[in-house]
Design an enzyme around this catalytic site. Structure first.
Site, PDB file in Angstrom:
ATOM      1  N   CYS A 169      -3.484  15.895  -7.133  1.00 38.60           N
ATOM      2  CA  CYS A 169      -3.611  16.794  -8.208  1.00 38.60           C
ATOM      3  C   CYS A 169      -2.110  17.186  -8.408  1.00 38.60           C
ATOM      4  CB  CYS A 169      -4.234  17.924  -8.182  1.00 38.60           C
ATOM      5  SG  CYS A 169      -6.161  17.278  -7.743  1.00 38.60           S
ATOM      6  N   ARG A 174       1.983  11.186  -9.127  1.00 34.00           N
ATOM      7  CA  ARG A 174       1.372  11.353  -8.037  1.00 34.00           C
ATOM      8  C   ARG A 174       0.005  10.815  -8.099  1.00 34.00           C
ATOM      9  NH1 ARG A 174       3.396  16.977  -6.378  1.00 34.00           N
ATOM     10  NH2 ARG A 174       0.936  17.566  -5.875  1.00 34.00           N
ATOM     11  N   TRP A 206      -6.845  14.325  -9.414  1.00 39.04           N
ATOM     12  CA  TRP A 206      -7.143  13.046  -8.549  1.00 39.04           C
ATOM     13  C   TRP A 206      -8.556  13.394  -7.801  1.00 39.04           C
ATOM     14  CZ3 TRP A 206      -8.082  11.424  -3.480  1.00 39.04           C
ATOM     15  CH2 TRP A 206      -7.645  10.011  -3.297  1.00 39.04           C
ATOM     16  N   ASN A 236      -4.783  22.678  -6.697  1.00 39.62           N
ATOM     17  CA  ASN A 236      -4.770  21.532  -5.982  1.00 39.62           C
ATOM     18  C   ASN A 236      -4.969  22.101  -4.522  1.00 39.62           C
ATOM     19  OD1 ASN A 236      -3.556  19.360  -4.731  1.00 39.62           O
ATOM     20  ND2 ASN A 236      -1.611  20.011  -5.290  1.00 39.62           N
ATOM     21  N   GLY A 237      -5.847  21.240  -3.947  1.00 44.33           N
ATOM     22  CA  GLY A 237      -6.126  21.236  -2.565  1.00 44.33           C
ATOM     23  C   GLY A 237      -7.699  21.192  -2.451  1.00 44.33           C
ATOM     24  N   GLU A 265       3.600  -4.259   6.141  1.00 41.77           N
ATOM     25  CA  GLU A 265       4.117  -3.377   4.913  1.00 41.77           C
ATOM     26  C   GLU A 265       4.042  -4.638   3.799  1.00 41.77           C
ATOM     27  OE1 GLU A 265       4.910  -0.776   3.987  1.00 41.77           O
ATOM     28  OE2 GLU A 265       6.399  -0.867   2.634  1.00 41.77           O
ATOM     29  N   LYS A 314       2.021  -3.680   0.308  1.00 45.66           N
ATOM     30  CA  LYS A 314       2.657  -3.677  -1.038  1.00 45.66           C
ATOM     31  C   LYS A 314       1.860  -4.457  -2.086  1.00 45.66           C
ATOM     32  CE  LYS A 314       4.363  -0.891  -0.405  1.00 45.66           C
ATOM     33  NZ  LYS A 314       4.955   0.110   0.429  1.00 45.66           N
ATOM     34  N   GLU A 334      -1.446  -3.072  -2.698  1.00 45.31           N
ATOM     35  CA  GLU A 334      -1.489  -1.684  -3.723  1.00 45.31           C
ATOM     36  C   GLU A 334      -1.149  -1.790  -5.206  1.00 45.31           C
ATOM     37  OE1 GLU A 334       0.732   1.795  -1.515  1.00 45.31           O
ATOM     38  OE2 GLU A 334       1.966   0.192  -1.331  1.00 45.31           O
ATOM     39  N   HIS A 351      -6.454 -16.785  17.909  1.00 46.71           N
ATOM     40  CA  HIS A 351      -7.457 -15.604  18.397  1.00 46.71           C
ATOM     41  C   HIS A 351      -8.570 -15.246  17.396  1.00 46.71           C
ATOM     42  CE1 HIS A 351      -5.318 -15.981  22.147  1.00 46.71           C
ATOM     43  NE2 HIS A 351      -4.270 -15.670  21.272  1.00 46.71           N
ATOM     44  N   LYS A 396       0.461   9.436  -4.805  1.00 52.77           N
ATOM     45  CA  LYS A 396       1.540   9.432  -4.199  1.00 52.77           C
ATOM     46  C   LYS A 396       1.517  10.410  -2.869  1.00 52.77           C
ATOM     47  CE  LYS A 396       5.990   8.083  -3.660  1.00 52.77           C
ATOM     48  NZ  LYS A 396       6.079   7.028  -3.277  1.00 52.77           N
TER      49      LYS A 396
END
Ligand code: F6R
Length: 607
Positions: A2, A27, A74, A98-99, A479, A483, A486, A502, A602
């Site tokens: 948020c 964000r 969000w 926010n929170g 990584e 990417k 995402e 394996h 973010k």
């Protein structure tokens, strides 16, 4: 997560509010809304989806005024919808939050018992309802707010506007950041300083339990005891480099191209370019007194920790644990005070990493954080912190912050080796000299990725991919796969290449492209054997290697991305670049929202 923006101005605030939300949109969010205070009282507009929906609503149903609060949401409690979007309000007060309010079920039950009716499924709506009940009891706005926040458990950053005090905005925080800006037109509040850069010249950060009150020309802050706090307003500095896309199609592409600059800034901050030595004063003093290192982080920052583990083992001869923050606290692993706890976070606000830091402090560990945001909660709560010098990163998928983290971690491992006497002056000079070639080498790799489009085109129709690597190339594989997932939404798995036999090899067929990361070095031969194993089972193989590696494997690969010959020390940093660019180009070809991929935020401020 948020975002909050609020303004009390001598100009109409609606477009400033929407502009502020636009700057915060990196964000991550799924709905947005504003409340403007004007002659009609508190007037609200909210919309689901992208900010364009809110702008469209505002051109259909305009609202103007000089005081307003705004929010990008969000979703956590309750689906993304208009009804759950902020601001939440009663006829007396409107709030953006926010929170997470952890005790909201109990508060809500008590309010409902008193006849207060909720319209949303959110925890946030508890706040305006609590304030309203206090107002109904006869409290003034300031007292009603103070009493309400005292009842909240959890974390909050809030901005509040009252119908009875229409020229004022209040703000309060506990555990979620809030910054106040002062500009030519008035006072502004935001979740981060980037959004203030268009309107404010000076800023200050609110601390936990403080309440701020702004009007167009006044700012006052009080602490939990009601005592006025004098805050120094600091000039707001946002580097030119960090503003706008500067001609790039996406922030992510701009940030990929900024990496040579980030490397240069980092090297100059931590090393002396005249003597090729580490600047001891740039690191915490007591690094050599620890016998163990415990690295804790999430996501990309965790992968940076996995790469760095091998540097700390090699150069500082330290045993290292690397943990995912959301798991670390619950493992009950025996911790001893000769362990240095190292937290890696771009934002410094990641809820799991922050909680892990608090847990480690409770256990008596010394906590060092590596952060890209110096004003973050983790910076405030750590015993000491090191900076990554990546500048603001707007693309949700991290690029320059990751390589920035890698370089600082490498330098820190060298400093620990030096401090403990394991790394002598000559070795230090030799290694730092190599590192100073990094900005030029990175720029070369980025500029010379000529065939990346062709390689990306071969991946864009795949449903699945597998990334393989050994040694440091394994966390790079993780990584690279992250990417791709995402921003292109293609399923990607990553394994240490030696693990293939394996289990994961069962997945290999001609529909499973394999990205194989094989820099030259002792592991290359074994990695190329794994490459032959997948190719003989029909996989299309994309090899990322140097010229010699590509030549050796040419009969078994479909495509290759060549990385120029480089010192082994630089390999993880240089081999990251094609992985970022590959994901970026696949996403562009698929037409996804590269800078704001679906469902992602973010700065992840919920656990
Ligand atoms: C992915 C990415 C995330 C973050 C993670 C932790 O591109 O950026 O995986 O690394 O959410 O965030 P920070 O580093 O802010 O603690």
């Amino acid at each position: 997560m948020c975002g909050i923006f609020a303004a009390v101005s001598n100009e109409s605030v609606t477009s400033t509010l929407v502009g502020g939300l636009g700057t915060l949109s990196y964000r991550g969010y799924d709905s947005s809304g504003i409340v403007v205070s004007n002659e009609n009282g508190l007037v609200r507009r909210r919309a689901e989806g992208k900010l364009e929906s809110l702008s469209a609503l505002l051109s259909d149903q305009p609202v103007e005024g000089y005081v307003g609060i705004a929010h990008t949401r969000w979703a956590t409690h309750g689906a993304p919808s208009v009804i759950n979007a902020h601001p939440h309000m009663t006829d007396r007060v409107a709030v953006v939050h926010n929170g997470i309010i952890e005790n909201y079920p109990a508060l809500k039950a008590s309010l409902e018992k008193d006849g207060y009716v909720f319209e949303s499924e959110t925890d946030s709506e508890t706040i305006p309802q609590l304030i309203s009940r206090n107002l109904d009891k006869g409290m003034s706005p300031a007292v009603a707010l103070k009493d309400a926040v005292r009842q909240l458990d959890g974390s909050y950053a809030i901005a509040v506007v009252f119908a009875d005090e229409p020229q004022t905005i209040y703000a309060a925080r506990y555990g979620s950041p809030l910054v106040i800006g002062q500009g030519a037109a008035g006072h502004f509040i935001s979740s981060d300083s980037i959004a203030l850069s268009r309107v404010a010249r000076n800023l200050c950060y609110l601390d936990d339990n403080e309440i701020a009150q702004i009007t167009v020309d006044t700012l006052s802050i009080t602490n939990a005891d009601g005592i006025t706090v004098a805050k120094e307003m600091k000039p707001l500095v946002v580097s030119q480099q960090d503003q706008g896309k500067q001609g790039y199609k996406h922030f992510m592409l701009k940030e990929i191209h900024q990496q040579p600059e980030v490397m240069r800034n980092t090297l100059n901050h931590y090393c002396d370019p005249a003597t090729f030595t580490l600047k001891e004063e740039a690191f915490p003093a007591n690094l050599s007194s620890f016998e163990r290192l415990s690295i804790v982080a999430c996501g990309t920052s965790y992968y940076a920790g996995m790469v760095a583990r091998q540097w700390f083992e090699r150069y500082a001869c330290l045993p290292v644990d690397v943990d995912i923050a959301s798991e670390y606290r619950y493992r009950e692993s025996p911790l001893s005070t000769n362990t240095l706890a190292l937290f890696i976070s771009q934002s410094g606000e990641t809820a799991d990493s922050l909680a892990a830091l608090r847990y480690s402090k409770e256990q008596g560990l010394t906590c060092l954080s590596l952060l890209n945001v110096e004003t973050s909660s983790m910076a405030m709560e750590s015993d000491c912190y090191l900076r990554t010098l990546a500048g603001a990163e707007i693309g949700v998928a991290s690029t320059k912050a990751f390589t920035g983290q890698l370089l600082v971690l490498l330098l820190m491992s060298l400093q620990m080796g030096k401090a403990s006497g394991r790394l002598d002056r000559d070795a230090e000079r030799e290694l730092i000299k190599h590192l100073f070639t990094l900005p030029v080498e990175m720029a070369k790799v980025i500029d010379e990725m000529a065939n990346i489009d062709t390689v990306a085109a071969s991946l864009m129709h795949s449903d699945h991919t597998m990334y393989l690597g050994r040694g440091m190339s394994f966390p790079l594989a993780l990584e690279g796969a992250l990417k791709l997932k995402e921003i292109s939404y293609i399923h990607a798995e990553a394994y240490p290449a030696g693990e293939l036999k394996h289990g994961p090899i069962a997945l290999i067929d001609n529909k499973m492209p394999v990205v194989m990361i094989a820099p030259p070095g002792p592991m290359m031969g074994k990695t190329l054997s794994n490459l032959r194993e997948v190719s003989s089972r029909g996989a299309q193989v994309i090899l990322i290697s140097n010229g010699a590696g590509i030549e050796m494997a040419k009969q078994h690969i479909t495509q290759a991305i060549e990385v120029p010959e480089t010192a082994p020390l630089l390999q993880p940093l240089l081999y990251t670049l094609p992985l970022q660019l590959l994901a970026y180009h696949v996403a562009c070809m698929k037409g996804t929202d590269v800078d704001q991929p679906r469902n992602l935020a973010k700065s992840v401020t919920v656990e």
